[in-house]
Design an enzyme around this catalytic site. Sequence first.
Site, PDB file in Angstrom:
ATOM      1  N   ASP A   8       2.539  -7.037  -6.037  1.00 27.94           N
ATOM      2  CA  ASP A   8       2.577  -5.771  -5.313  1.00 27.94           C
ATOM      3  C   ASP A   8       2.751  -6.116  -3.840  1.00 27.94           C
ATOM      4  O   ASP A   8       1.906  -6.809  -3.266  1.00 27.94           O
ATOM      5  CB  ASP A   8       1.243  -5.046  -5.550  1.00 27.94           C
ATOM      6  CG  ASP A   8       1.376  -3.549  -5.520  1.00 27.94           C
ATOM      7  OD1 ASP A   8       2.030  -3.047  -4.590  1.00 27.94           O
ATOM      8  OD2 ASP A   8       0.825  -2.888  -6.408  1.00 27.94           O
ATOM      9  N   ASP A  11       5.033  -1.111  -2.314  1.00 28.05           N
ATOM     10  CA  ASP A  11       4.087  -0.011  -2.169  1.00 28.05           C
ATOM     11  C   ASP A  11       4.485   0.983  -1.079  1.00 28.05           C
ATOM     12  O   ASP A  11       4.967   0.592  -0.018  1.00 28.05           O
ATOM     13  CB  ASP A  11       2.725  -0.630  -1.799  1.00 28.05           C
ATOM     14  CG  ASP A  11       1.623   0.384  -1.642  1.00 28.05           C
ATOM     15  OD1 ASP A  11       1.207   0.951  -2.656  1.00 28.05           O
ATOM     16  OD2 ASP A  11       1.172   0.602  -0.498  1.00 28.05           O
ATOM     17  N   GLU A  23       7.986   2.047  -4.853  1.00 29.73           N
ATOM     18  CA  GLU A  23       7.187   3.246  -5.015  1.00 29.73           C
ATOM     19  C   GLU A  23       7.656   4.201  -3.928  1.00 29.73           C
ATOM     20  O   GLU A  23       7.228   4.131  -2.775  1.00 29.73           O
ATOM     21  CB  GLU A  23       5.688   2.956  -4.851  1.00 29.73           C
ATOM     22  CG  GLU A  23       4.867   4.178  -5.192  1.00 29.73           C
ATOM     23  CD  GLU A  23       3.500   4.247  -4.511  1.00 29.73           C
ATOM     24  OE1 GLU A  23       2.632   4.958  -5.022  1.00 29.73           O
ATOM     25  OE2 GLU A  23       3.316   3.616  -3.459  1.00 29.73           O
ATOM     26  N   HIS A  49      -2.358   3.463 -11.664  1.00 31.53           N
ATOM     27  CA  HIS A  49      -3.730   3.421 -11.171  1.00 31.53           C
ATOM     28  C   HIS A  49      -4.062   4.534 -10.188  1.00 31.53           C
ATOM     29  O   HIS A  49      -5.160   4.566  -9.638  1.00 31.53           O
ATOM     30  CB  HIS A  49      -3.954   2.064 -10.497  1.00 31.53           C
ATOM     31  CG  HIS A  49      -3.043   1.903  -9.311  1.00 31.53           C
ATOM     32  ND1 HIS A  49      -1.669   1.794  -9.424  1.00 31.53           N
ATOM     33  CD2 HIS A  49      -3.298   1.886  -7.987  1.00 31.53           C
ATOM     34  CE1 HIS A  49      -1.136   1.708  -8.231  1.00 31.53           C
ATOM     35  NE2 HIS A  49      -2.100   1.760  -7.335  1.00 31.53           N
ATOM     36  N   ASP A  50      -3.126   5.422  -9.921  1.00 26.05           N
ATOM     37  CA  ASP A  50      -3.341   6.480  -8.926  1.00 26.05           C
ATOM     38  C   ASP A  50      -3.526   7.871  -9.524  1.00 26.05           C
ATOM     39  O   ASP A  50      -4.031   8.764  -8.846  1.00 26.05           O
ATOM     40  CB  ASP A  50      -2.146   6.562  -7.962  1.00 26.05           C
ATOM     41  CG  ASP A  50      -2.096   5.401  -7.002  1.00 26.05           C
ATOM     42  OD1 ASP A  50      -3.172   4.877  -6.645  1.00 26.05           O
ATOM     43  OD2 ASP A  50      -0.980   5.009  -6.615  1.00 26.05           O
TER      44      ASP A  50
END
Length: 440
Positions: free
Chosen positions: A95, A186, A248, A301-302
């Site tokens: 990431d 990210d 993302e 995970h969000d």
Amino acid sequence: MWWRDAVVYQIYPRSFQDSDGDGIGDLRGIAQRLDHLVYLGVDAFWLSPIYPSPLADFGYDVSDYTNVDPVFGSLEDLDTLVRAAHERGLRILLDLVPSHTSIEHPWFREHLDWYIWSPVDGPPNNWRSAFGGSAWSRDERSGRWYLHTFYPEQPDLDWRNPEVVAAMQDVVRFWLGRGVDGFRVDALTAIVKDAELRDDLPATGMFALPSTGEFGELEHIYSSNRPEAVEALAALREAAGDALLIGEVYLGTAEYARWLEHLDLVFAFELLFAPWKAEALRAAIAPAAELGRVAWVLSNHDFDRLATRLGEANVRAAAELLLTLPGAAFIYQGDEIGLPNGPGSDPQFDRHGRDRLRHPMQWDASRTGGFTTGEPWLQPIDAEKRNVEAQRADPGSLLNHYRRLIQSRRELGSHFRLLDSPPGTLCYERNGHVVTIEAG
Ligand code: GLC
């Protein structure tokens, strides 16, 4: 391109497998569980951040980009994991968090001009933090106000400063030199901001994705999604060579083309948020499939876990959809066994309420689900009833459903055509196979 139809498994390192009994997952633990990924048949895995971090945003506040947080292990452990993955034919993605650092990163003390500062004594505009409140906070040390798109502990880097660009290019090269195969990048929408720091405009209600609270009251046309971001992406690409860069990019599909100039893939977020209704799914899928180069994703995970968001009754159909659409697909750890949201913890770790989505993997029916020999940082949810071991032994389990779907993907080729179908169904053709998904 190995990633074109790849299935990528997202590992949340704190919650995958602990190897040393401290109750927190780590790199050696991941290496011990690689056979699960081989069993599933995925092509690659992505590790949410493993870098040193004071954990204001659970690793998305990085205080050293070229190291491993001791809680996860060491650089040598990472090297071992990379080797172990490659030996099994698995690719590994890290990431990359290029838009902001931790407030505790030495850069924030040593290179003030690598960050974005208000020209006045206070917030210079109406920009909001994605987590609520003003996007500007006062730095006690200098007395000046800095910008943070997320928590105040995450000051935004100034990508208009060539030194920042060079530093992040070095980070990319560092990890590629250690053998990783690419990056999930990210929070890219806010990588570059308006040079004049103009006020964002009132929201028009047209934004394609959920945008809540005060943040949702504005149309973020100056604080994010800037055309100039393309230069930052070009610099990342230059450093990455032909390694995979998946962005993302928290925007609707209609906005993706520009971002794909230098990224290989972007997540198809409209699908992640589409209600489980055939018409809504179709509307999310059609333009993204047309664009190509999207990675399909139904949870991470969000946001709420798949089983919770769609209901247990729909998890099998959701897996069929995810794994038969054309192109790359991402699976969030635990979705393959139907893990729902958990209770989180009290007091909560994540101020934004996302602990519920980050409970440990459940490997077996024991008290800690086989996740740790110690006390888990977050408790397992229902390991006695839902775990990998039991589902492996049951040919009709959700886990084996995922496995079979991944195996049969190879037959699907690249052809994709949406078909007309009765209300409540979504139907498409892949290389002579007709897929029908009931949703509605
Ligand atoms: C991304 C991450 C999220 C994090 C945010 C700020 O959206 O997925 O977990 O809070 O960026 O880095």
